[in-house]
Design a protein around this motif. Structure first.
Motif, PDB file in Angstrom:
ATOM      1  N   ALA A  81       0.605   8.626   1.722  1.00 32.32           N
ATOM      2  CA  ALA A  81      -0.454   8.286   2.680  1.00 32.32           C
ATOM      3  C   ALA A  81       0.060   8.394   4.115  1.00 32.32           C
ATOM      4  O   ALA A  81       1.185   7.980   4.414  1.00 32.32           O
ATOM      5  CB  ALA A  81      -0.969   6.875   2.420  1.00 32.32           C
ATOM      6  N   VAL A  82      -0.763   8.956   4.988  1.00 34.81           N
ATOM      7  CA  VAL A  82      -0.382   9.079   6.397  1.00 34.81           C
ATOM      8  C   VAL A  82      -1.449   8.528   7.349  1.00 34.81           C
ATOM      9  O   VAL A  82      -1.177   8.330   8.538  1.00 34.81           O
ATOM     10  CB  VAL A  82      -0.092  10.552   6.771  1.00 34.81           C
ATOM     11  CG1 VAL A  82       1.123  11.065   6.022  1.00 34.81           C
ATOM     12  CG2 VAL A  82      -1.316  11.439   6.527  1.00 34.81           C
ATOM     13  N   ASP A  83      -2.641   8.267   6.855  1.00 35.43           N
ATOM     14  CA  ASP A  83      -3.729   7.757   7.694  1.00 35.43           C
ATOM     15  C   ASP A  83      -3.531   6.246   7.881  1.00 35.43           C
ATOM     16  O   ASP A  83      -3.665   5.477   6.922  1.00 35.43           O
ATOM     17  CB  ASP A  83      -5.070   8.034   7.022  1.00 35.43           C
ATOM     18  CG  ASP A  83      -6.261   7.629   7.884  1.00 35.43           C
ATOM     19  OD1 ASP A  83      -6.069   6.883   8.878  1.00 35.43           O
ATOM     20  OD2 ASP A  83      -7.387   8.064   7.561  1.00 35.43           O
ATOM     21  N   PRO A  84      -3.212   5.777   9.102  1.00 38.50           N
ATOM     22  CA  PRO A  84      -2.959   4.348   9.284  1.00 38.50           C
ATOM     23  C   PRO A  84      -4.151   3.466   8.954  1.00 38.50           C
ATOM     24  O   PRO A  84      -3.970   2.293   8.615  1.00 38.50           O
ATOM     25  CB  PRO A  84      -2.567   4.234  10.765  1.00 38.50           C
ATOM     26  CG  PRO A  84      -3.104   5.458  11.409  1.00 38.50           C
ATOM     27  CD  PRO A  84      -3.061   6.526  10.358  1.00 38.50           C
ATOM     28  N   PHE A 124       0.832  -1.207   0.000  1.00 40.20           N
ATOM     29  CA  PHE A 124       0.000   0.000   0.000  1.00 40.20           C
ATOM     30  C   PHE A 124       0.865   1.254   0.000  1.00 40.20           C
ATOM     31  O   PHE A 124       0.638   2.189  -0.782  1.00 40.20           O
ATOM     32  CB  PHE A 124      -0.930   0.015   1.214  1.00 40.20           C
ATOM     33  CG  PHE A 124      -1.855   1.200   1.247  1.00 40.20           C
ATOM     34  CD1 PHE A 124      -3.119   1.121   0.683  1.00 40.20           C
ATOM     35  CD2 PHE A 124      -1.457   2.406   1.816  1.00 40.20           C
ATOM     36  CE1 PHE A 124      -3.972   2.222   0.683  1.00 40.20           C
ATOM     37  CE2 PHE A 124      -2.299   3.511   1.833  1.00 40.20           C
ATOM     38  CZ  PHE A 124      -3.558   3.417   1.258  1.00 40.20           C
ATOM     39  N   LEU A 125       1.877   1.291   0.861  1.00 40.83           N
ATOM     40  CA  LEU A 125       2.700   2.491   0.968  1.00 40.83           C
ATOM     41  C   LEU A 125       3.623   2.671  -0.240  1.00 40.83           C
ATOM     42  O   LEU A 125       3.963   3.795  -0.606  1.00 40.83           O
ATOM     43  CB  LEU A 125       3.510   2.451   2.261  1.00 40.83           C
ATOM     44  CG  LEU A 125       2.681   2.563   3.546  1.00 40.83           C
ATOM     45  CD1 LEU A 125       3.567   2.442   4.774  1.00 40.83           C
ATOM     46  CD2 LEU A 125       1.890   3.867   3.577  1.00 40.83           C
ATOM     47  N   ASP A 126       4.016   1.556  -0.868  1.00 40.54           N
ATOM     48  CA  ASP A 126       4.776   1.672  -2.118  1.00 40.54           C
ATOM     49  C   ASP A 126       3.924   2.322  -3.195  1.00 40.54           C
ATOM     50  O   ASP A 126       4.418   3.131  -3.994  1.00 40.54           O
ATOM     51  CB  ASP A 126       5.242   0.290  -2.589  1.00 40.54           C
ATOM     52  CG  ASP A 126       6.431  -0.237  -1.798  1.00 40.54           C
ATOM     53  OD1 ASP A 126       7.053   0.565  -1.062  1.00 40.54           O
ATOM     54  OD2 ASP A 126       6.727  -1.441  -1.907  1.00 40.54           O
TER      55      ASP A 126
END
Length: 282
Positions: free
Chosen positions: A256-259, A249-251
């Motif tokens: 994105a910052v919302d866990p 997801f982060l790649d």
């Protein structure tokens, strides 16, 4: 539904010739994912919190235990709460007030005689409070802080005659045995000794437990259950799925910052992994 006792789940599985899977819980999302996976398959499961997980939570058992129990009670699946790989006697004693029906007391690093004495003491304490107690004999390597262990090295695997004597001397309710698996494996390449599993199942009057099942291929798990393993512990495979989903997801969305955005797919990946392992229990 109300929490089910681990002893009830394990004895029921053994009587039916099945296995029951036990999944390690580190975060609330792990617990939710195990419940989801169990609900999807309709199979029971054991939610287990290890001593290392308690250390991660600052040495405080109460919050993660209460959250995990709440998830289990809200689920439609039969779920139990188990405290895993306990070496600290104070943590062992915390199991009862926190609602655990079972504990795995791990004195496997001690000499045989010291292991027997410490485990027998833990069993007496547990049985006075209605707690089902699992122990370990042999060396299932790969625990946190340990050097890798060759699962095929001489003297590593559990001896059937010694296992029978150990169960008689300690009074344990289940026995984790060393039959070729290792903790913390991220590749599923372990080869189990199914002849030894069958010999142990014949020699030992209590249910057998397979630790390090994340590194065991699917068909090997199926054969292990058929050979006599009852409780199947899974931990690292859940973390591999969880971390892989977060990383993917982060790649794809590095800003994105919302866990919640990446924890949701991580939880789903763990639920899918739970459901996958459940299929080998019957």
């Amino acid at each position: 539904m109300p929490l089910v006792s681990t002893g009830e789940l394990v004895s029921g599985a053994r009587a039916a010739g099945h296995g029951v899977a036990a999944f390690n819980v580190i975060t609330l999302e792990h617990a939710e994912a195990v419940a989801l996976g169990a609900e999807r398959t309709g199979a029971p499961a054991i939610l287990q919190i290890s001593e290392n997980a308690v250390k991660f939570h600052g040495g405080r058992l109460s919050a993660i235990a209460a959250a995990t129990a709440a998830v289990a009670r809200a689920s439609s699946a039969p779920l139990s709460l188990h405290l895993d790989h306990v070496t600290d006697v104070e943590l062992l004693r915390a199991a009862h007030p926190e609602g655990f029906s079972s504990v795995m007391f791990d004195a496997s690093k001690l000499s045989y005689g010291e292991n027997v004495k410490a485990t027998a003491d833990a069993v007496r304490w547990g049985h006075e409070r209605g707690i089902w107690v699992e122990a370990e004999l042999g060396e299932v390597g790969g625990k946190e802080g340990e050097a890798p262990l060759d699962a095929h090295a001489p003297g590593v695997r559990t001896d059937p005659a010694e296992a029978a004597a150990y169960v008689a001397e300690t009074g344990v309710d289940a026995l984790a045995v060393a039959v070729g698996s290792s903790h913390a494996m991220t590749e599923r390449t372990a080869s189990l000794d199914h002849g030894l599993i069958a010999a142990l199942a014949t020699a030992v009057p209590v249910p057998l437990v397979l630790h390090g099942s994340s590194g065991v291929p699917d068909e090997e798990i199926r054969r292990a259950v058929a050979s006599g393993i009852v409780k199947v512990n899974v931990g690292t495979a859940l973390n591999t799925a969880f971390t892989g989903a977060v990383r993917a997801f982060l790649d794809a969305q590095p800003s994105a910052v919302d866990p919640r955005k990446y924890m949701a797919p991580a939880r789903e990946a763990v639920a899918e992994t739970v459901a996958h392992f459940q299929q080998f229990m019957a």
